[in-house]
Design a protein around this motif. Structure first.
Motif, mmCIF file in Angstrom:
data_model
loop_
_atom_site.group_PDB
_atom_site.id
_atom_site.type_symbol
_atom_site.label_atom_id
_atom_site.label_comp_id
_atom_site.label_asym_id
_atom_site.label_seq_id
_atom_site.Cartn_x
_atom_site.Cartn_y
_atom_site.Cartn_z
ATOM 1 N N GLU A 1 0.824 -1.359 -0.011
ATOM 2 C CA GLU A 1 0.178 0.066 -0.181
ATOM 3 C C GLU A 1 0.869 1.177 0.044
ATOM 4 N N VAL A 2 1.026 2.203 -1.020
ATOM 5 C CA VAL A 2 1.512 3.239 -0.923
ATOM 6 C C VAL A 2 0.512 4.621 -0.770
ATOM 7 N N ILE A 3 1.380 5.403 -0.039
ATOM 8 C CA ILE A 3 0.955 6.781 0.250
ATOM 9 C C ILE A 3 1.967 7.595 -0.528
ATOM 10 N N CYS A 4 1.542 8.242 -1.587
ATOM 11 C CA CYS A 4 2.520 9.378 -2.254
ATOM 12 C C CYS A 4 2.122 10.552 -1.675
ATOM 13 N N LEU A 5 3.516 11.525 -0.898
ATOM 14 C CA LEU A 5 3.376 12.607 -0.640
ATOM 15 C C LEU A 5 4.086 13.783 -1.687
ATOM 16 N N ASP A 6 3.519 14.799 -1.962
ATOM 17 C CA ASP A 6 4.276 15.656 -2.808
ATOM 18 C C ASP A 6 3.492 17.233 -2.729
ATOM 19 N N ASN A 7 4.455 18.119 -2.755
ATOM 20 C CA ASN A 7 3.759 19.423 -2.881
ATOM 21 C C ASN A 7 3.813 20.116 -4.250
ATOM 22 N N PHE A 8 4.163 19.160 -5.173
ATOM 23 C CA PHE A 8 4.225 19.635 -6.512
ATOM 24 C C PHE A 8 5.124 20.834 -6.983
ATOM 25 N N PHE A 9 6.359 20.946 -6.316
ATOM 26 C CA PHE A 9 6.997 22.063 -6.750
ATOM 27 C C PHE A 9 7.940 21.572 -7.933
ATOM 28 N N THR A 10 8.395 20.322 -7.869
ATOM 29 C CA THR A 10 9.155 19.982 -9.064
ATOM 30 C C THR A 10 8.603 18.452 -9.452
ATOM 31 N N GLY A 11 7.665 17.834 -8.493
ATOM 32 C CA GLY A 11 6.787 16.748 -8.869
ATOM 33 C C GLY A 11 5.958 16.871 -9.972
ATOM 34 N N GLN A 12 5.409 15.840 -10.657
ATOM 35 C CA GLN A 12 4.327 16.204 -11.725
ATOM 36 C C GLN A 12 3.246 15.097 -11.519
ATOM 37 N N ASP B 1 1.608 14.251 -14.101
ATOM 38 C CA ASP B 1 1.648 13.178 -15.012
ATOM 39 C C ASP B 1 2.342 11.840 -14.617
ATOM 40 N N ASN B 2 3.285 11.889 -13.788
ATOM 41 C CA ASN B 2 4.126 10.934 -13.386
ATOM 42 C C ASN B 2 3.496 9.782 -12.827
ATOM 43 N N ILE B 3 2.395 10.155 -11.887
ATOM 44 C CA ILE B 3 1.621 9.174 -11.423
ATOM 45 C C ILE B 3 0.376 8.948 -11.372
ATOM 46 N N ILE B 4 -0.354 9.579 -12.654
ATOM 47 C CA ILE B 4 -1.776 9.645 -13.080
ATOM 48 C C ILE B 4 -2.225 8.383 -13.271
ATOM 49 N N HIS B 5 -1.398 7.382 -13.944
ATOM 50 C CA HIS B 5 -1.557 5.797 -14.176
ATOM 51 C C HIS B 5 -1.971 5.231 -12.872
ATOM 52 N N LEU B 6 -1.462 5.647 -11.777
ATOM 53 C CA LEU B 6 -1.726 5.084 -10.437
ATOM 54 C C LEU B 6 -3.066 5.642 -9.835
ATOM 55 N N MET B 7 -3.590 6.517 -10.167
ATOM 56 C CA MET B 7 -4.744 7.203 -9.379
ATOM 57 C C MET B 7 -5.825 6.422 -9.016
ATOM 58 N N ASN B 8 -6.372 5.476 -9.896
ATOM 59 C CA ASN B 8 -7.357 4.581 -9.815
ATOM 60 C C ASN B 8 -7.108 3.217 -9.134
ATOM 61 N N ASN B 9 -5.640 3.137 -8.802
ATOM 62 C CA ASN B 9 -5.203 1.769 -7.978
ATOM 63 C C ASN B 9 -5.666 1.901 -6.727
ATOM 64 N N PRO B 10 -6.238 1.058 -6.293
ATOM 65 C CA PRO B 10 -6.738 1.080 -4.795
ATOM 66 C C PRO B 10 -5.697 0.705 -3.625
ATOM 67 N N LYS B 11 -4.582 0.605 -4.105
ATOM 68 C CA LYS B 11 -3.499 0.580 -3.269
ATOM 69 C C LYS B 11 -2.651 1.826 -3.153
ATOM 70 N N PHE B 12 -3.030 2.697 -3.845
ATOM 71 C CA PHE B 12 -2.203 4.078 -4.035
ATOM 72 C C PHE B 12 -2.861 5.093 -3.516
ATOM 73 N N GLU B 13 -2.461 6.076 -2.797
ATOM 74 C CA GLU B 13 -3.106 7.336 -2.200
ATOM 75 C C GLU B 13 -2.171 8.360 -2.495
ATOM 76 N N LEU B 14 -2.777 9.538 -2.794
ATOM 77 C CA LEU B 14 -1.980 10.749 -2.927
ATOM 78 C C LEU B 14 -2.346 11.663 -2.066
ATOM 79 N N ILE B 15 -1.387 12.390 -1.283
ATOM 80 C CA ILE B 15 -1.439 13.822 -0.491
ATOM 81 C C ILE B 15 -0.723 14.724 -0.793
ATOM 82 N N ARG B 16 -1.380 15.867 -0.880
ATOM 83 C CA ARG B 16 -0.654 17.025 -1.270
ATOM 84 C C ARG B 16 -0.171 17.772 0.057
ATOM 85 N N HIS B 17 1.049 17.560 0.344
ATOM 86 C CA HIS B 17 1.618 18.202 1.543
ATOM 87 C C HIS B 17 3.029 18.380 1.321
#
Length: 313
Positions: free
Chosen positions: A29-40, A42-58
């Motif tokens: 199970e992966v929690i991806c944390l990013d403030n999108f200063f340099t992250g994009q 598009d790099n993780i869009i393919h994971l957004m519907n995966n139930p094991k993936f969660e994105l937090i803007r922080h």
């Protein structure tokens, strides 16, 4: 091994997104944390519907409260163009970010991995660089926000380990390249490829004889996972990179041979404190992790050119 809930800070970045892919593929199970200063995204869009993936803007410079088993702390702008844009924030990201993530690891009992850098060696007087080398770093130059920030983060990791028994893994990452590099990050591989694809002249700083060692991203991510999974007594720091050394002129010639076109080489002054040599001694990675890179530069460059060719249209 039981399924882990793993936090990846900087998870939408170049390295972080590839790491998220690898961890998802193996069942974490992966929690991806990013403030999108340099992250994009598009790099993780393919994971957004995966139930094991969660994105937090922080932003890691602020505390975070989660229940996790493992932390990969990758959050920090890593190219000179990006980390010199806001040098104070760069230092905060390395230092405050380390304090906050180490505090989270201490509270939850999580094992924590620090993405340190070969830049802790500065402009090295030892070649190749081994982990025992303390470095040759300018503490007040334009690269210091990154170099000294990462050095301080290593200090914090080892002090939390000694003082609070936090399980740590510290990797010193050497030049890495591959798909999902930011096209305007100012790094030499992306610079050369984008200039060649656009038919522009290729910019060489200095005489082009300075060297770097380039590791393909898939090889590096494999090393990340091996280090994180290794015996708890293996804390690092461990050099991770490809020991094959190339001059900037050799790299430019390889890129041009793949891309084609009529780009010429133009030479500009070498930036302040730019290292003349960079080559990892990976003896420890070989012996402790049974790891060494397998992707050759020509093959990795071909994949990277394909990515940028598609990106630039």
């Amino acid at each position: 091994m039981k399924q882990s809930t793993t936090l990846v800070t900087g998870g939408a970045g170049f390295l972080g997104s590839h790491l998220c892919d690898r961890l998802i593929d193996r069942g974490d199970e992966v929690i991806c944390l990013d403030n999108f200063f340099t992250g994009q995204k598009d790099n993780i869009i393919h994971l957004m519907n995966n139930p094991k993936f969660e994105l937090i803007r922080h932003d890691v410079t602020f505390p975070l409260y989660l229940e996790i088993d493992r932390i990969y702390n990758l959050a920090c702008p890593a190219s000179p163009v990006h980390y010199q844009h806001d040098p104070v924030q760069t230092t905060k990201t390395s230092v405050h970010g380390a304090i906050n993530m180490l505090g989270l690891a201490k509270r939850t009992g999580a094992r924590i991995f620090q993405a340190s850098t070969s830049e802790v060696y500065g402009d090295p007087e030892q070649h190749p660089q081994s982990e025992e080398y303390w470095g040759h770093v300018n503490p007040i130059g334009i690269r210091s926000c990154y170099d000294e920030g990462k050095r301080c983060a290593e200090t914090l990791f080892f002090d939390y380990h000694r003082q609070h028994q936090v399980e740590i893994k510290v990797a010193r990452i050497f030049n890495t390249y591959g798909p999902r590099m930011h096209p305007s990050d100012g790094r030499v591989v992306s610079n050369f490829i984008c200039q060649a694809l656009r038919g522009e002249d290729i910019t060489i700083f200095g005489d082009g004889l300075q060297t770097r060692s380039f590791c393909y991203v898939d090889d590096l991510v494999s090393a990340f996972v091996l280090l994180m999974d290794s015996n708890s007594e293996i804390t690092g720091p461990i050099n991770l990179g490809n020991p094959n050394e190339f001059t900037m002129l050799e790299l430019a010639e390889k890129v041009l041979s793949i891309v084609g076109g009529s780009s010429k080489l133009i030479f500009k002054e070498l930036p302040q404190d730019d290292p003349r040599q960079r080559q990892p001694d990976i003896t420890k990675a070989k012996s402790m992790l049974n790891w060494e890179p397998s992707v050759q530069l020509d093959d990795g460059l071909s994949e990277t050119v394909k990515y940028f060719r598609h990106l630039l249209g």
